[in-house]
Design a protein around this motif. Structure first.
Motif, PDB file in Angstrom:
ATOM      1  N   PHE A 371     -36.563  57.582-106.316  1.00  8.95           N
ATOM      2  CA  PHE A 371     -36.566  58.636-105.301  1.00  8.95           C
ATOM      3  C   PHE A 371     -38.010  58.887-104.906  1.00  8.95           C
ATOM      4  O   PHE A 371     -38.848  59.133-105.767  1.00  8.95           O
ATOM      5  N   ALA A 372     -38.287  58.865-103.598  1.00 10.47           N
ATOM      6  CA  ALA A 372     -39.673  59.033-103.171  1.00 10.47           C
ATOM      7  C   ALA A 372     -39.760  59.598-101.762  1.00 10.47           C
ATOM      8  O   ALA A 372     -39.038  59.161-100.865  1.00 10.47           O
ATOM      9  N   THR A 373     -40.659  60.563-101.588  1.00  6.95           N
ATOM     10  CA  THR A 373     -41.027  60.997-100.233  1.00  6.95           C
ATOM     11  C   THR A 373     -41.987  59.934 -99.703  1.00  6.95           C
ATOM     12  O   THR A 373     -43.179  60.153 -99.617  1.00  6.95           O
ATOM     13  N   LEU A 374     -41.427  58.766 -99.391  1.00  5.73           N
ATOM     14  CA  LEU A 374     -42.283  57.600 -99.185  1.00  5.73           C
ATOM     15  C   LEU A 374     -42.887  57.511 -97.796  1.00  5.73           C
ATOM     16  O   LEU A 374     -44.029  57.112 -97.642  1.00  5.73           O
ATOM     17  N   THR A 375     -42.077  57.844 -96.776  1.00  5.84           N
ATOM     18  CA  THR A 375     -42.602  57.632 -95.411  1.00  5.84           C
ATOM     19  C   THR A 375     -42.257  58.777 -94.449  1.00  5.84           C
ATOM     20  O   THR A 375     -41.218  59.434 -94.585  1.00  5.84           O
ATOM     21  N   GLY A 376     -43.146  58.974 -93.482  1.00  4.89           N
ATOM     22  CA  GLY A 376     -42.840  59.844 -92.358  1.00  4.89           C
ATOM     23  C   GLY A 376     -41.849  59.133 -91.436  1.00  4.89           C
ATOM     24  O   GLY A 376     -41.069  59.772 -90.723  1.00  4.89           O
ATOM     25  N   ALA A 377     -41.849  57.809 -91.474  1.00  2.00           N
ATOM     26  CA  ALA A 377     -40.981  57.023 -90.583  1.00  2.00           C
ATOM     27  C   ALA A 377     -39.508  57.295 -90.840  1.00  2.00           C
ATOM     28  O   ALA A 377     -38.692  57.223 -89.920  1.00  2.00           O
ATOM     29  N   VAL A 378     -39.152  57.616 -92.082  1.00  2.00           N
ATOM     30  CA  VAL A 378     -37.736  57.873 -92.365  1.00  2.00           C
ATOM     31  C   VAL A 378     -37.283  59.160 -91.663  1.00  2.00           C
ATOM     32  O   VAL A 378     -36.115  59.301 -91.305  1.00  2.00           O
ATOM     33  N   VAL A 379     -38.214  60.075 -91.439  1.00  2.00           N
ATOM     34  CA  VAL A 379     -37.884  61.310 -90.711  1.00  2.00           C
ATOM     35  C   VAL A 379     -37.628  60.971 -89.243  1.00  2.00           C
ATOM     36  O   VAL A 379     -36.698  61.491 -88.618  1.00  2.00           O
ATOM     37  N   THR A 380     -38.447  60.072 -88.718  1.00  2.00           N
ATOM     38  CA  THR A 380     -38.245  59.625 -87.338  1.00  2.00           C
ATOM     39  C   THR A 380     -36.884  58.948 -87.184  1.00  2.00           C
ATOM     40  O   THR A 380     -36.168  59.183 -86.219  1.00  2.00           O
ATOM     41  N   SER A 381     -36.525  58.113 -88.163  1.00  2.00           N
ATOM     42  CA  SER A 381     -35.263  57.365 -88.056  1.00  2.00           C
ATOM     43  C   SER A 381     -34.043  58.232 -88.291  1.00  2.00           C
ATOM     44  O   SER A 381     -33.060  58.138 -87.561  1.00  2.00           O
ATOM     45  N   LEU A 382     -34.067  59.033 -89.343  1.00  2.00           N
ATOM     46  CA  LEU A 382     -32.828  59.686 -89.805  1.00  2.00           C
ATOM     47  C   LEU A 382     -32.877  61.210 -89.793  1.00  2.00           C
ATOM     48  O   LEU A 382     -31.874  61.853 -90.103  1.00  2.00           O
ATOM     49  N   GLY A 383     -34.016  61.781 -89.478  1.00  2.00           N
ATOM     50  CA  GLY A 383     -34.098  63.230 -89.403  1.00  2.00           C
ATOM     51  C   GLY A 383     -34.163  63.892 -90.767  1.00  2.00           C
ATOM     52  O   GLY A 383     -34.506  63.241 -91.762  1.00  2.00           O
ATOM     53  N   ARG A 384     -33.818  65.181 -90.809  1.00  5.19           N
ATOM     54  CA  ARG A 384     -34.019  65.963 -92.024  1.00  5.19           C
ATOM     55  C   ARG A 384     -32.743  66.196 -92.833  1.00  5.19           C
ATOM     56  O   ARG A 384     -32.744  66.977 -93.781  1.00  5.19           O
ATOM     57  N   SER A 385     -31.650  65.560 -92.429  1.00  2.00           N
ATOM     58  CA  SER A 385     -30.431  65.785 -93.207  1.00  2.00           C
ATOM     59  C   SER A 385     -30.034  64.556 -94.011  1.00  2.00           C
ATOM     60  O   SER A 385     -29.193  64.632 -94.893  1.00  2.00           O
ATOM     61  N   HIS A 459     -33.663  52.045-103.640  1.00  2.00           N
ATOM     62  CA  HIS A 459     -34.743  52.987-103.290  1.00  2.00           C
ATOM     63  C   HIS A 459     -34.183  54.038-102.332  1.00  2.00           C
ATOM     64  O   HIS A 459     -33.470  53.688-101.380  1.00  2.00           O
ATOM     65  N   ILE A 460     -34.473  55.290-102.608  1.00  2.00           N
ATOM     66  CA  ILE A 460     -34.019  56.350-101.704  1.00  2.00           C
ATOM     67  C   ILE A 460     -35.243  57.080-101.159  1.00  2.00           C
ATOM     68  O   ILE A 460     -36.006  57.691-101.915  1.00  2.00           O
ATOM     69  N   ASP A 461     -35.445  56.960 -99.851  1.00  2.00           N
ATOM     70  CA  ASP A 461     -36.606  57.582 -99.205  1.00  2.00           C
ATOM     71  C   ASP A 461     -36.213  58.996 -98.768  1.00  2.00           C
ATOM     72  O   ASP A 461     -35.444  59.185 -97.819  1.00  2.00           O
ATOM     73  N   ILE A 462     -36.771  59.986 -99.483  1.00  2.00           N
ATOM     74  CA  ILE A 462     -36.415  61.385 -99.225  1.00  2.00           C
ATOM     75  C   ILE A 462     -37.507  62.106 -98.431  1.00  2.00           C
ATOM     76  O   ILE A 462     -37.617  63.331 -98.486  1.00  2.00           O
ATOM     77  N   GLY A 463     -38.284  61.317 -97.667  1.00  2.00           N
ATOM     78  CA  GLY A 463     -39.328  61.906 -96.832  1.00  2.00           C
ATOM     79  C   GLY A 463     -38.801  63.025 -95.933  1.00  2.00           C
ATOM     80  O   GLY A 463     -39.487  64.011 -95.682  1.00  2.00           O
ATOM     81  N   GLY A 464     -37.567  62.895 -95.462  1.00  2.00           N
ATOM     82  CA  GLY A 464     -37.004  63.914 -94.563  1.00  2.00           C
ATOM     83  C   GLY A 464     -36.190  64.979 -95.264  1.00  2.00           C
ATOM     84  O   GLY A 464     -36.053  66.102 -94.755  1.00  2.00           O
ATOM     85  N   THR A 465     -35.627  64.661 -96.413  1.00  2.00           N
ATOM     86  CA  THR A 465     -34.635  65.568 -97.030  1.00  2.00           C
ATOM     87  C   THR A 465     -35.189  66.429 -98.158  1.00  2.00           C
ATOM     88  O   THR A 465     -34.492  67.301 -98.662  1.00  2.00           O
ATOM     89  N   ALA A 466     -36.430  66.179 -98.557  1.00  2.00           N
ATOM     90  CA  ALA A 466     -36.976  66.902 -99.716  1.00  2.00           C
ATOM     91  C   ALA A 466     -37.384  68.335 -99.388  1.00  2.00           C
ATOM     92  O   ALA A 466     -37.453  69.178-100.281  1.00  2.00           O
ATOM     93  N   PHE A 467     -37.653  68.603 -98.120  1.00  2.00           N
ATOM     94  CA  PHE A 467     -38.312  69.869 -97.770  1.00  2.00           C
ATOM     95  C   PHE A 467     -37.856  70.354 -96.397  1.00  2.00           C
ATOM     96  O   PHE A 467     -37.702  69.550 -95.466  1.00  2.00           O
ATOM     97  N   ASP A 468     -37.625  71.671 -96.297  1.00  2.00           N
ATOM     98  CA  ASP A 468     -37.325  72.294 -94.996  1.00  2.00           C
ATOM     99  C   ASP A 468     -36.146  71.669 -94.244  1.00  2.00           C
ATOM    100  O   ASP A 468     -36.223  71.443 -93.037  1.00  2.00           O
ATOM    101  N   ILE A 469     -35.062  71.397 -94.979  1.00  2.00           N
ATOM    102  CA  ILE A 469     -33.828  70.956 -94.319  1.00  2.00           C
ATOM    103  C   ILE A 469     -33.278  72.149 -93.542  1.00  2.00           C
ATOM    104  O   ILE A 469     -33.351  73.281 -94.016  1.00  2.00           O
ATOM    105  N   LYS A 470     -32.680  71.888 -92.396  1.00  2.00           N
ATOM    106  CA  LYS A 470     -32.079  72.987 -91.637  1.00  2.00           C
ATOM    107  C   LYS A 470     -30.562  72.837 -91.603  1.00  2.00           C
ATOM    108  O   LYS A 470     -30.037  71.759 -91.814  1.00  2.00           O
TER     109      LYS A 470
END
Ligand code: BES
Ligand code: ZN
Ligand code: ZN
Length: 495
Positions: A371-385, A459-470
């Motif tokens: 589990f890793a907040t690995l990339t900002g790119a995963v937020v671009t691809s999949l958002g925060r949920s 590998h689970i990229d939690i760059g978008g889901t670890a913080f400030d989910i809405k």
């Protein structure tokens, strides 16, 4: 908050409020709701007849009973259409209902459990209520007196024989939420409070409490063990790195399946010399959320005692710029001997994970999940949920997807095709740590794949889901504790 179970009749219970779920639609009252309606002289059907309460998902109305039953309030929460109702809705509705009762100043709630349902909602209610009421306010010194808190939640059943299964639901719900809350607290803790050393000490105290084996590598040991990639990341910081090894089921490790959980534990990611922008750094205390997920899950696993050998690995470091920081162009040698050309010091998560994934092989694991907040790119691809999932063993990926569906911690698979490897070819080392700027989340996964050799890996990229989910009533701003429930579900479903 105390959570317990009691045998009795809702009409006679002395409490602050009785909580009742109501489905949307005409003639939708369940037998339990019918009997409450009768006790209140038709107040619920009146309210619904007037259209003032429709039972829409998360709609809340509180009725005052004027002595018709012992509780002064009966509070209704809309559950939406009966045919759409599911575990996630129970969590959402319970969170919303608990929040509105807490805001009224209610201290004690009773939740009657209907006699006529087989699938008891207890675990999901406990999750919704406890996670929905979560706040991180330990650093606030003002306004503390106004904070309202729910003190007691009692499940009420008319049926003595159901108390033990209700108790099991409460215990499981408590264990799970304690794990999630630990992960949230750690993620929310700022980097001046949560250094790699303190993160490791927290792991040690969890281990002591839950009887886990715990070993911690300091920088001297990391040098001996040749964790060159992790040491490169930490060399710019005044804070010492730590590598934590937690083990559940150590005594019978050889007879059991071994599952290794790996967490990125960057307690602060400034980017290093490839410095982030001011706003890009604002939430980077959360860059240890992967480690928090692993630690929260290990705590729960220590309580649940599954028939498995589970290892938790946490690679903890700061990523800072300084005169001793690693430079773009530097080449480091990772745990397994592969060399890495550092082109961007902000791609540090994959570096600490390279060593951790190499080390994971020593346990001869059936599966390794990082589990890793690995990339900002995963937020671009999949958002925060939704988290990005990638792996080398489709069966393992599918098992995780199925656990994720049950816990509503969403994952979406991204490909790790060979095509992406080209971008990581280095002229001077075995691999470089950044690609060409395209497909960032996949390239991050592709990098890790080179170090996750000799076992099944996801590998689970939690760059978008670890913080400030809405958008979820049981996940507040800040650290989400994402992944803890998923891991517990996976472990419980393993055999
Ligand atoms: N911790 C960040 C990833 C991140 C950024 C997560 C923003 C959540 C929100 C990671 O260490 C990082 O900086 N990654 C770089 C990689 C790049 C330099 C190849 C990124 O995503 O920009
Ligand atoms: Zn970074
Ligand atoms: Zn990072």
């Amino acid at each position: 908050m105390k959570i317990n179970v009691k045998v009795g009749d809702f009409r006679q219970e002395e409490t602050d409020a009785i909580a009742l779920g109501i489905y949307e639609g005409e003639d939708s009252l369940t037998p339990l709701a019918e009997s409450v309606d009768q006790a209140l002289g038709g107040a619920i059907s009146n309210l619904m007849g007037l259209g003032d309460f429709e039972g829409k998902l998360k709609q809340v109305v509180t009725l005052y009973t004027n002595g018709k039953v012992s509780s002064p309030r009966i509070s209704l929460v809309g559950c939406g259409k009966a045919e759409d109702f599911n575990q996630e809705n129970i969590r959402q509705v319970s969170a919303k209902h608990a929040q509105s009762l807490r805001n009224l100043g209610v201290k004690k709630i009773i939740v009657p459990i209907p006699d006529d349902i087989s699938d008891l909602p207890v675990q999901a209610i406990v999750e919704g209520v406890k996670l929905g009421l979560y706040t991180f306010d330990q650093h606030k010194t003002e306004g503390r007196n106004e904070i309202k808190e729910l003190e007691e939640l009692t499940f009420l059943t008319a049926n003595e024989s159901r108390t033990s299964v209700i108790k099991q639901g409460i215990e499981l719900g408590n264990t799970i939420t304690d794990g999630v809350i630990l992960a949230r607290d750690l993620t929310n803790q700022p980097a001046n409070y949560l250094t790699p050393t303190i993160l490791a000490e927290t792991a040690q105290s969890v281990a002591k409490e839950k009887n886990l084996r715990c070993e911690i590598f300091d920088s001297v040991k990391l040098q001996e063990e040749k964790f060159g990639a992790m040491l490169g990341v930490s060399q710019g910081s005044l804070e010492e790195p730590r590598f934590v090894i937690l083990e559940y089921g150590f005594e019978e490790a050889n007879e059991k399946d071994t599952l290794v959980l790996v967490g990125k534990g960057i307690t602060f990611d400034s980017g290093g010399l490839s410095l982030k922008s001011g706003s890009g750094m604002e939430t980077m205390k959360d860059d240890m959320a992967g480690a928090a997920t692993v630690l929260g899950a290990m705590q729960a696993i220590g309580e649940l005692k599954p028939d498995l050998h589970v290892v938790g690995l946490i690679a903890a470091s700061e990523n800072m710029p300084s005169g001793t920081a690693q430079r773009p162009g530097d080449i480091v040698t990772s745990y397994g001997g592969k060399t890495i050309e550092i082109l961007n010091t902000d791609a540090e998560g994959r570096l600490v994970l390279a060593d951790a994934l190499g080390y994971a092989k020593n346990f001869k694991p059936e599966a390794v999940i990082d589990f890793a907040t690995l990339t900002g790119a995963v937020v671009t691809s999949l958002g925060r949920s939704t988290a990005g999932i990638m792996g080398t063993d489709q069966k393992l990926v599918d098992r995780i997807i199925s656990a994720a569906e049950k816990t509503h911690e969403r994952v979406w698979q991204l490909p790790l095709w060979d095509d992406y490897e080209e971008a990581l070819k280095s002229e001077v080392a075995d691999v470089k740590n950044t690609g060409d700027g395209t497909a960032g989340a996949i390239v991050g996964g592709t990098f890790l794949k080179k170090f996750a050799e000799g076992y099944s890996w996801t590998h689970i990229d939690i760059g978008g889901t670890a913080f400030d989910i809405k958008g979820s009533s049981y996940i507040s701003k800040g650290g989400s504790g994402y992944g803890v429930r998923l891991l517990i579900q996976l472990v419980r479903d393993w055999h």
